[in-house]
Design a protein around this motif. Structure first.
Motif, PDB file in Angstrom:
ATOM      1  N   UNK A   1      14.058  43.863 -46.731  1.00  0.00           N
ATOM      2  CA  UNK A   1      13.569  45.146 -47.359  1.00  0.00           C
ATOM      3  C   UNK A   1      14.575  45.991 -48.073  1.00  0.00           C
ATOM      4  N   UNK A   2      15.741  46.031 -47.541  1.00  0.00           N
ATOM      5  CA  UNK A   2      16.818  46.693 -48.349  1.00  0.00           C
ATOM      6  C   UNK A   2      17.228  46.073 -49.606  1.00  0.00           C
ATOM      7  N   UNK A   3      16.954  44.651 -49.820  1.00  0.00           N
ATOM      8  CA  UNK A   3      17.138  43.996 -51.066  1.00  0.00           C
ATOM      9  C   UNK A   3      16.148  44.334 -52.054  1.00  0.00           C
ATOM     10  N   UNK A   4      14.795  44.431 -51.488  1.00  0.00           N
ATOM     11  CA  UNK A   4      13.714  44.756 -52.283  1.00  0.00           C
ATOM     12  C   UNK A   4      13.758  46.190 -52.780  1.00  0.00           C
ATOM     13  N   UNK A   5      14.194  47.091 -51.796  1.00  0.00           N
ATOM     14  CA  UNK A   5      14.077  48.509 -52.370  1.00  0.00           C
ATOM     15  C   UNK A   5      15.376  48.935 -53.091  1.00  0.00           C
ATOM     16  N   UNK A   6      16.304  48.033 -53.058  1.00  0.00           N
ATOM     17  CA  UNK A   6      17.412  48.406 -54.146  1.00  0.00           C
ATOM     18  C   UNK A   6      18.569  49.019 -53.383  1.00  0.00           C
ATOM     19  N   UNK A   7      18.345  49.114 -51.751  1.00  0.00           N
ATOM     20  CA  UNK A   7      19.481  49.857 -51.297  1.00  0.00           C
ATOM     21  C   UNK A   7      20.453  48.902 -51.029  1.00  0.00           C
ATOM     22  N   UNK A   8      20.480  47.512 -50.962  1.00  0.00           N
ATOM     23  CA  UNK A   8      21.282  46.376 -51.434  1.00  0.00           C
ATOM     24  C   UNK A   8      21.274  46.003 -52.882  1.00  0.00           C
TER      25      UNK A   8
ATOM     26  N   UNK B   1      18.128  30.642 -47.957  1.00  0.00           N
ATOM     27  CA  UNK B   1      16.982  29.519 -48.445  1.00  0.00           C
ATOM     28  C   UNK B   1      16.181  30.535 -49.463  1.00  0.00           C
ATOM     29  N   UNK B   2      15.835  31.607 -49.214  1.00  0.00           N
ATOM     30  CA  UNK B   2      15.024  32.440 -50.076  1.00  0.00           C
ATOM     31  C   UNK B   2      15.667  32.731 -51.524  1.00  0.00           C
ATOM     32  N   UNK B   3      16.998  32.307 -51.489  1.00  0.00           N
ATOM     33  CA  UNK B   3      17.906  32.693 -52.760  1.00  0.00           C
ATOM     34  C   UNK B   3      18.049  34.255 -52.967  1.00  0.00           C
ATOM     35  N   UNK B   4      17.720  34.859 -51.804  1.00  0.00           N
ATOM     36  CA  UNK B   4      18.105  36.408 -51.798  1.00  0.00           C
ATOM     37  C   UNK B   4      19.534  36.902 -51.865  1.00  0.00           C
ATOM     38  N   UNK B   5      20.239  35.987 -51.242  1.00  0.00           N
ATOM     39  CA  UNK B   5      21.802  36.146 -50.943  1.00  0.00           C
ATOM     40  C   UNK B   5      22.383  34.801 -51.307  1.00  0.00           C
TER      41      UNK B   5
ATOM     42  N   UNK C   1       4.057  48.816 -50.038  1.00  0.00           N
ATOM     43  CA  UNK C   1       4.742  47.870 -48.927  1.00  0.00           C
ATOM     44  C   UNK C   1       4.922  46.658 -49.723  1.00  0.00           C
ATOM     45  N   UNK C   2       6.079  46.355 -50.536  1.00  0.00           N
ATOM     46  CA  UNK C   2       6.237  45.646 -51.546  1.00  0.00           C
ATOM     47  C   UNK C   2       6.808  44.145 -50.812  1.00  0.00           C
ATOM     48  N   UNK C   3       7.430  44.340 -49.786  1.00  0.00           N
ATOM     49  CA  UNK C   3       7.863  43.122 -48.955  1.00  0.00           C
ATOM     50  C   UNK C   3       6.599  42.241 -48.665  1.00  0.00           C
TER      51      UNK C   3
ATOM     52  N   UNK D   1      13.569  36.836 -57.715  1.00  0.00           N
ATOM     53  CA  UNK D   1      13.537  37.662 -59.070  1.00  0.00           C
ATOM     54  C   UNK D   1      12.645  38.853 -58.801  1.00  0.00           C
ATOM     55  N   UNK D   2      11.405  38.629 -58.580  1.00  0.00           N
ATOM     56  CA  UNK D   2      10.723  39.699 -58.379  1.00  0.00           C
ATOM     57  C   UNK D   2      10.849  40.670 -57.442  1.00  0.00           C
ATOM     58  N   UNK D   3      11.263  40.138 -56.392  1.00  0.00           N
ATOM     59  CA  UNK D   3      11.843  41.235 -55.498  1.00  0.00           C
ATOM     60  C   UNK D   3      12.838  42.163 -55.816  1.00  0.00           C
ATOM     61  N   UNK D   4      13.667  41.773 -56.758  1.00  0.00           N
ATOM     62  CA  UNK D   4      14.971  42.460 -57.213  1.00  0.00           C
ATOM     63  C   UNK D   4      14.433  43.447 -58.407  1.00  0.00           C
ATOM     64  N   UNK D   5      13.184  43.582 -58.945  1.00  0.00           N
ATOM     65  CA  UNK D   5      12.939  44.232 -60.086  1.00  0.00           C
ATOM     66  C   UNK D   5      12.770  45.832 -59.638  1.00  0.00           C
ATOM     67  N   UNK D   6      13.414  46.526 -60.304  1.00  0.00           N
ATOM     68  CA  UNK D   6      13.599  48.153 -60.173  1.00  0.00           C
ATOM     69  C   UNK D   6      12.165  48.660 -60.415  1.00  0.00           C
ATOM     70  N   UNK D   7      11.291  47.891 -61.230  1.00  0.00           N
ATOM     71  CA  UNK D   7       9.811  48.392 -61.631  1.00  0.00           C
ATOM     72  C   UNK D   7       8.908  47.283 -60.635  1.00  0.00           C
TER      73      UNK D   7
END
Length: 221
Positions: free
Chosen positions: A20-27, A58-62, A125-127, A164-170
């Protein structure tokens, strides 16, 4: 007799919190994730945190590194093009394995996921939205007779392309547009037209690639 509800483990809770912190841009992309600091912030030990970090990798988020802290994933134009090319080849081909009987079951599941996605959008709730997005795309090849193909498509869709989608600011705008595109896919399948369904899926995947490339271009400015 009441069923016992399984409680999420500390590792599962840590996974959801960091995601969630990655999705919201906190990280931010490229930001280091020192285990000791992150574990303290989450109020857990480093053992469940490490389990969570492995799952996020595994999810390629980190990106996990041997002698340094993990990093929030960064992506290049080439990453986007390669993964989206794989998604087009595999997911569109996967639809060809749908029998008439399977189509009706898949339609039911797609409609359900579509409704849950809209609820997630309304709740911001984008997660949850992305979980349902993953689930939506899984349905097309769930009944494909080629197990290795099913596993390969799932791995590609679960990995970098999803990140990629999770990291979008929009993410709100992207979610609304993706929801509309999913609706067009469902409509084509309701008509029993697999060729049209494949075309609508192709359009959806091409649009995802366009949105991702624009996002990365803005990040590089």
């Amino acid at each position: 007799m009441r069923k016992i509800v399984k409680q999420p483990t500390l590792a599962e809770q840590a996974y959801e919190s960091v995601k969630k912190m990655i999705i919201t841009g906190e990280l931010k992309p490229g930001e280091e994730l020192p285990e000791e600091k992150l574990a303290a912030e989450l109020g857990i030990s480093r053992t469940p945190l490490r389990e969570a970090l492995k799952r996020l990798a595994v999810d390629a988020l980190i990106e996990l590194r041997k002698t340094k802290p993990a990093l929030v994933a960064r992506f290049t134009h080439q990453d986007v093009k390669e993964i989206m090319e794989l998604r087009r080849l595999l997911e569109i081909y996967g639809i060809e394995g749908l029998s008439k009987a399977d189509q009706q079951h898949v339609l039911k599941e797609l409609r359900y996921a579509h409704e849950r996605q809209w609820e997630a959008i309304q709740a911001h709730d984008f997660a949850a939205f992305m979980d349902w997005d993953q689930w939506f795309h899984d349905q097309f090849y769930e009944f494909h007779p080629n197990q290795r193909l099913r596993e390969l498509i799932h791995a590609v869709n679960t990995g970098g392309s999803r990140a990629f989608l999770l990291l979008s600011k929009k993410v709100f705008d992207s979610a609304v547009i993706a929801h509309q595109e999913h609706g067009a896919i469902i409509e084509a399948l309701e008509q029993g037209d697999l060729e049209k369904t494949k075309k609508q899926l192709a359009v959806h995947l091409e649009n995802i690639e366009d949105r991702l490339l624009k996002y990365i271009s803005q990040e590089e400015l």
